[in-house]
Design a protein around this motif. Structure first.
Motif, PDB file in Angstrom:
ATOM      1  N   PHE A 125       1.031  -1.259  -0.126  1.00  0.00           N
ATOM      2  CA  PHE A 125      -0.030  -0.131   0.096  1.00  0.00           C
ATOM      3  C   PHE A 125       0.611   1.486  -0.230  1.00  0.00           C
ATOM      4  O   PHE A 125       0.566   2.312  -0.593  1.00  0.00           O
ATOM      5  N   LEU A 126       2.109   0.808   0.380  1.00  0.00           N
ATOM      6  CA  LEU A 126       2.666   2.277   1.148  1.00  0.00           C
ATOM      7  C   LEU A 126       3.560   2.388  -0.568  1.00  0.00           C
ATOM      8  O   LEU A 126       4.074   3.851  -0.687  1.00  0.00           O
ATOM      9  N   ARG A 127       3.692   1.319  -1.042  1.00  0.00           N
ATOM     10  CA  ARG A 127       4.744   2.173  -2.052  1.00  0.00           C
ATOM     11  C   ARG A 127       3.875   2.373  -3.332  1.00  0.00           C
ATOM     12  O   ARG A 127       4.449   2.844  -4.182  1.00  0.00           O
ATOM     13  N   GLY A 128       2.237   1.271  -3.364  1.00  0.00           N
ATOM     14  CA  GLY A 128       1.920   1.967  -4.457  1.00  0.00           C
ATOM     15  C   GLY A 128       1.595   3.913  -4.248  1.00  0.00           C
ATOM     16  O   GLY A 128       1.476   4.340  -5.212  1.00  0.00           O
ATOM     17  N   MET A 129       1.426   3.604  -3.133  1.00  0.00           N
ATOM     18  CA  MET A 129       1.292   5.613  -2.923  1.00  0.00           C
ATOM     19  C   MET A 129       2.056   6.412  -2.867  1.00  0.00           C
ATOM     20  O   MET A 129       2.344   7.312  -4.038  1.00  0.00           O
ATOM     21  N   THR A 130       3.449   5.899  -2.377  1.00  0.00           N
ATOM     22  CA  THR A 130       4.627   6.941  -3.035  1.00  0.00           C
ATOM     23  C   THR A 130       4.559   6.499  -4.358  1.00  0.00           C
ATOM     24  O   THR A 130       5.643   7.748  -4.770  1.00  0.00           O
ATOM     25  N   GLY A 131       4.685   5.489  -4.809  1.00  0.00           N
ATOM     26  CA  GLY A 131       4.648   5.642  -5.763  1.00  0.00           C
ATOM     27  C   GLY A 131       4.907   6.518  -6.911  1.00  0.00           C
ATOM     28  O   GLY A 131       4.644   7.282  -8.072  1.00  0.00           O
ATOM     29  N   ASN A 132       3.586   6.811  -6.784  1.00  0.00           N
ATOM     30  CA  ASN A 132       2.087   7.858  -7.424  1.00  0.00           C
ATOM     31  C   ASN A 132       2.425   9.047  -6.949  1.00  0.00           C
ATOM     32  O   ASN A 132       2.375  10.460  -7.447  1.00  0.00           O
ATOM     33  N   LEU A 133       3.024   9.598  -5.768  1.00  0.00           N
ATOM     34  CA  LEU A 133       3.009  10.500  -5.536  1.00  0.00           C
ATOM     35  C   LEU A 133       4.315  10.850  -5.737  1.00  0.00           C
ATOM     36  O   LEU A 133       4.706  12.540  -6.393  1.00  0.00           O
ATOM     37  N   LEU A 134       5.581  10.123  -6.636  1.00  0.00           N
ATOM     38  CA  LEU A 134       6.529  10.947  -7.268  1.00  0.00           C
ATOM     39  C   LEU A 134       5.774  10.554  -8.650  1.00  0.00           C
ATOM     40  O   LEU A 134       7.772   9.919  -9.602  1.00  0.00           O
ATOM     41  N   ASN A 135       5.465  10.821  -8.850  1.00  0.00           N
ATOM     42  CA  ASN A 135       5.508  10.367 -10.510  1.00  0.00           C
ATOM     43  C   ASN A 135       4.182  12.137 -10.633  1.00  0.00           C
ATOM     44  O   ASN A 135       3.025  11.981 -11.220  1.00  0.00           O
ATOM     45  N   PRO A 136       5.213  12.344 -11.399  1.00  0.00           N
ATOM     46  CA  PRO A 136       4.698  13.699 -11.019  1.00  0.00           C
ATOM     47  C   PRO A 136       3.379  14.026 -12.462  1.00  0.00           C
ATOM     48  O   PRO A 136       2.417  15.254 -12.842  1.00  0.00           O
ATOM     49  N   LYS A 137       3.894  13.173 -13.529  1.00  0.00           N
ATOM     50  CA  LYS A 137       2.460  12.956 -14.715  1.00  0.00           C
ATOM     51  C   LYS A 137       1.529  12.829 -14.189  1.00  0.00           C
ATOM     52  O   LYS A 137       0.545  13.649 -14.995  1.00  0.00           O
ATOM     53  N   ALA A 138       0.969  12.972 -12.840  1.00  0.00           N
ATOM     54  CA  ALA A 138      -0.408  12.531 -12.810  1.00  0.00           C
ATOM     55  C   ALA A 138      -0.725  13.947 -11.891  1.00  0.00           C
ATOM     56  O   ALA A 138      -2.295  14.157 -12.046  1.00  0.00           O
ATOM     57  N   ALA A 139       0.317  14.553 -11.408  1.00  0.00           N
ATOM     58  CA  ALA A 139      -0.116  16.737 -11.379  1.00  0.00           C
ATOM     59  C   ALA A 139      -0.491  16.961 -12.799  1.00  0.00           C
ATOM     60  O   ALA A 139      -1.724  17.410 -12.912  1.00  0.00           O
TER      61      ALA A 139
END
Length: 215
Positions: A120-134
């Motif tokens: 869960f934490l890895r999935g969350m961290t991976g997306n927080l470190l994905n600027p393409k989402a922003a």
């Protein structure tokens, strides 16, 4: 006026928006690759734990975009690059961890609570470190917002919520499909061979992310 009060967004944009985000989510990307690898090796429960983390990461970016916080990525491009490369390094670290076998993907007892929490934490961290989402929220949402309907915040939150629902549905299908194939893979591949496949797959996802998020 009544219609505007009932609908925070223009009803005419909902279907095109859903189609647009579905096509975006169905395009192969880092999230899809990582979720498939996790589900293939660890099963559905682990996959859904990862999906929950990915969704929370997306939700954080969505809320940040709705309140205008992600504009800083456009104003100061170096921040985008910092987040981008931090995400790539994070995935490479996960690949190294898989290679070392610190958590056996084929453990007989299946994933325990600590493993699920870690995914869960890895999935969350991976997306927080994905600027393409922003950038997705900054670039796409405004094209579906109409000034004669709800406030910009209400429209952003409504459309962002619809995107999260579509993302969860598609990610869940990926988990179910990959987990269904996992039994066959695990029956043919164990130990170092499985760790090598997992590590190599995550490393490819890292390179994939580096390529996808380039500007």
């Amino acid at each position: 006026m009544i219609a505007h009060a009932v609908w925070p967004v223009d009803p005419a944009v909902i279907l095109p928006f859903l189609l647009a985000v579905a096509l975006i989510e169905l395009t192969p990307g880092p999230n899809m690759g990582w979720l498939a690898l996790v589900s293939l090796a660890r099963g559905r429960l682990a996959g859904f734990a990862a999906v929950a983390g990915v969704t929370l990461g997306l939700a954080v970016w969505m809320l940040a975009a709705a309140f205008g916080l992600t504009q800083v990525l456009l104003i100061w491009p170096p921040l985008y690059q910092i987040i981008r490369w931090a995400g790539v390094v994070f995935l490479l670290w996960l690949a190294w961890e898989a290679w070392r076998g610190e958590s056996d993907p084929a453990a007989a007892d299946g994933p325990d609570h600590s493993t699920l929490r870690g995914l869960f934490l890895r999935g969350m961290t991976g997306n927080l470190l994905n600027p393409k989402a922003a950038v997705f929220y900054v670039a796409l949402l405004p094209t579906f917002m109409r000034p004669d309907h709800g406030s910009p915040l209400a429209q952003a939150l409504t459309l962002g919520g619809l995107h999260l629902a579509v993302a969860v549905a598609i990610h869940a299908l990926i988990v179910l499909g990959a987990a269904g194939a996992g039994g066959l893979v695990l029956s043919r591949m164990q130990g170092p061979a499985l760790r090598a496949v997992m590590a190599g797959g995550i490393a490819v996802v890292a390179l994939w992310m580096a390529w996808e998020t380039r500007v």
